[in-house]
Design a protein around this motif. Structure first.
Motif, PDB file in Angstrom:
ATOM      1  N   SER A  31      30.162  33.478  39.239  1.00 45.50           N
ATOM      2  CA  SER A  31      29.696  34.054  40.650  1.00 45.50           C
ATOM      3  C   SER A  31      30.944  33.895  41.595  1.00 45.50           C
ATOM      4  O   SER A  31      31.178  34.736  42.392  1.00 45.50           O
ATOM      5  CB  SER A  31      28.605  33.223  41.062  1.00 45.50           C
ATOM      6  N   PHE A  32      32.053  32.833  41.118  1.00 42.03           N
ATOM      7  CA  PHE A  32      33.118  32.909  41.867  1.00 42.03           C
ATOM      8  C   PHE A  32      34.083  33.815  41.612  1.00 42.03           C
ATOM      9  O   PHE A  32      34.643  34.224  42.328  1.00 42.03           O
ATOM     10  CB  PHE A  32      33.603  31.263  41.650  1.00 42.03           C
ATOM     11  N   GLY A  33      33.809  34.191  40.181  1.00 45.77           N
ATOM     12  CA  GLY A  33      34.741  35.299  39.837  1.00 45.77           C
ATOM     13  C   GLY A  33      34.266  36.741  40.534  1.00 45.77           C
ATOM     14  O   GLY A  33      34.983  37.503  40.782  1.00 45.77           O
ATOM     15  N   LEU A  34      32.871  36.956  40.738  1.00 45.45           N
ATOM     16  CA  LEU A  34      32.555  37.936  41.490  1.00 45.45           C
ATOM     17  C   LEU A  34      32.996  37.981  42.912  1.00 45.45           C
ATOM     18  O   LEU A  34      33.335  38.943  43.286  1.00 45.45           O
ATOM     19  CB  LEU A  34      30.985  38.241  41.475  1.00 45.45           C
ATOM     20  N   ILE A  35      32.800  36.846  43.544  1.00 43.08           N
ATOM     21  CA  ILE A  35      33.251  36.696  44.994  1.00 43.08           C
ATOM     22  C   ILE A  35      34.908  37.120  45.180  1.00 43.08           C
ATOM     23  O   ILE A  35      35.176  37.671  45.948  1.00 43.08           O
ATOM     24  CB  ILE A  35      32.888  35.346  45.631  1.00 43.08           C
ATOM     25  N   LEU A  36      35.679  36.236  44.268  1.00 39.32           N
ATOM     26  CA  LEU A  36      37.035  36.496  44.593  1.00 39.32           C
ATOM     27  C   LEU A  36      37.599  37.529  43.826  1.00 39.32           C
ATOM     28  O   LEU A  36      38.749  37.833  44.447  1.00 39.32           O
ATOM     29  CB  LEU A  36      37.661  35.081  43.839  1.00 39.32           C
ATOM     30  N   GLY A  37      36.937  38.278  43.047  1.00 32.30           N
ATOM     31  CA  GLY A  37      37.558  39.499  42.298  1.00 32.30           C
ATOM     32  C   GLY A  37      36.571  40.545  42.657  1.00 32.30           C
ATOM     33  O   GLY A  37      36.824  41.450  41.690  1.00 32.30           O
ATOM     34  N   ASN A  38      36.310  40.648  43.744  1.00 30.44           N
ATOM     35  CA  ASN A  38      35.287  41.930  43.999  1.00 30.44           C
ATOM     36  C   ASN A  38      36.285  43.072  43.983  1.00 30.44           C
ATOM     37  O   ASN A  38      35.845  44.304  43.641  1.00 30.44           O
ATOM     38  CB  ASN A  38      34.625  41.782  45.241  1.00 30.44           C
ATOM     39  N   HIS A  39      37.327  43.258  44.610  1.00 34.52           N
ATOM     40  CA  HIS A  39      38.287  44.367  44.678  1.00 34.52           C
ATOM     41  C   HIS A  39      38.847  44.439  43.310  1.00 34.52           C
ATOM     42  O   HIS A  39      39.011  45.956  43.061  1.00 34.52           O
ATOM     43  CB  HIS A  39      39.277  44.116  45.875  1.00 34.52           C
TER      44      HIS A  39
END
Length: 150
Positions: free
Chosen positions: A126-134
């Motif tokens: 979920s941290f990856g989804l939040i930080l890597g959304n762009h």
């Protein structure tokens, strides 16, 4: 468009609060839930309930500012790049899974039961989804236009 994003954030916040309450209310009505070797630790249980509810309230109150950050252009009309919508959607999914997995992991820690490591993986992803959304929005655009000359 900001109004729509604000409504989506508020709906998400309400869903987060009500789903958390709905998941934990039945525990209050189980007679043997509070005694015995597998009874939950009240501090961990409180954190598992109050953190998602607190974040839901913060999202509700901060929805106008979040929508302003998410959709920063001042142009009127429905001109929205699909990468912006994908990035906002991935961000919201990441926030949801972060809060949900945090709540589950904290509750599992309190029950002195084996930890479901799948939820720990979801917490990290979920941290990856939040930080890597762009980044994910760019990948989506490349996949969508693969094989075309656009």
């Amino acid at each position: 468009m900001r109004a729509l994003i604000e409504i989506v954030i508020k709906v998400f916040a309400a869903y987060l609060v009500f789903s958390t309450v709905g998941n934990y209310v039945p525990l209050a009505f189980v007679p043997g839930a509070w005694s015995g070797p597998n009874s939950p630790n009240i501090e961990y249980l409180a954190a598992g309930v109050l953190v998602p509810i607190g974040i839901g309230i913060i999202l509700w109150l901060r929805a106008p500012k979040i929508s302003k950050k998410a959709f920063s252009t001042e142009t009127p009309g429905p001109i929205i790049p699909e990468s912006g919508i994908v990035a906002a959607g991935v961000f919201l999914i990441g926030v949801y899974w972060l809060i949900r997995s945090f709540s589950v992991v904290v509750t599992q820690l309190s029950a002195q039961a084996p930890i479901n490591y799948g939820w720990c993986v979801v917490l990290i992803l979920s941290f990856g989804l939040i930080l890597g959304n762009h980044v994910l929005a760019k990948i989506f655009r490349k996949l969508r236009t693969a094989g075309t000359n656009t």
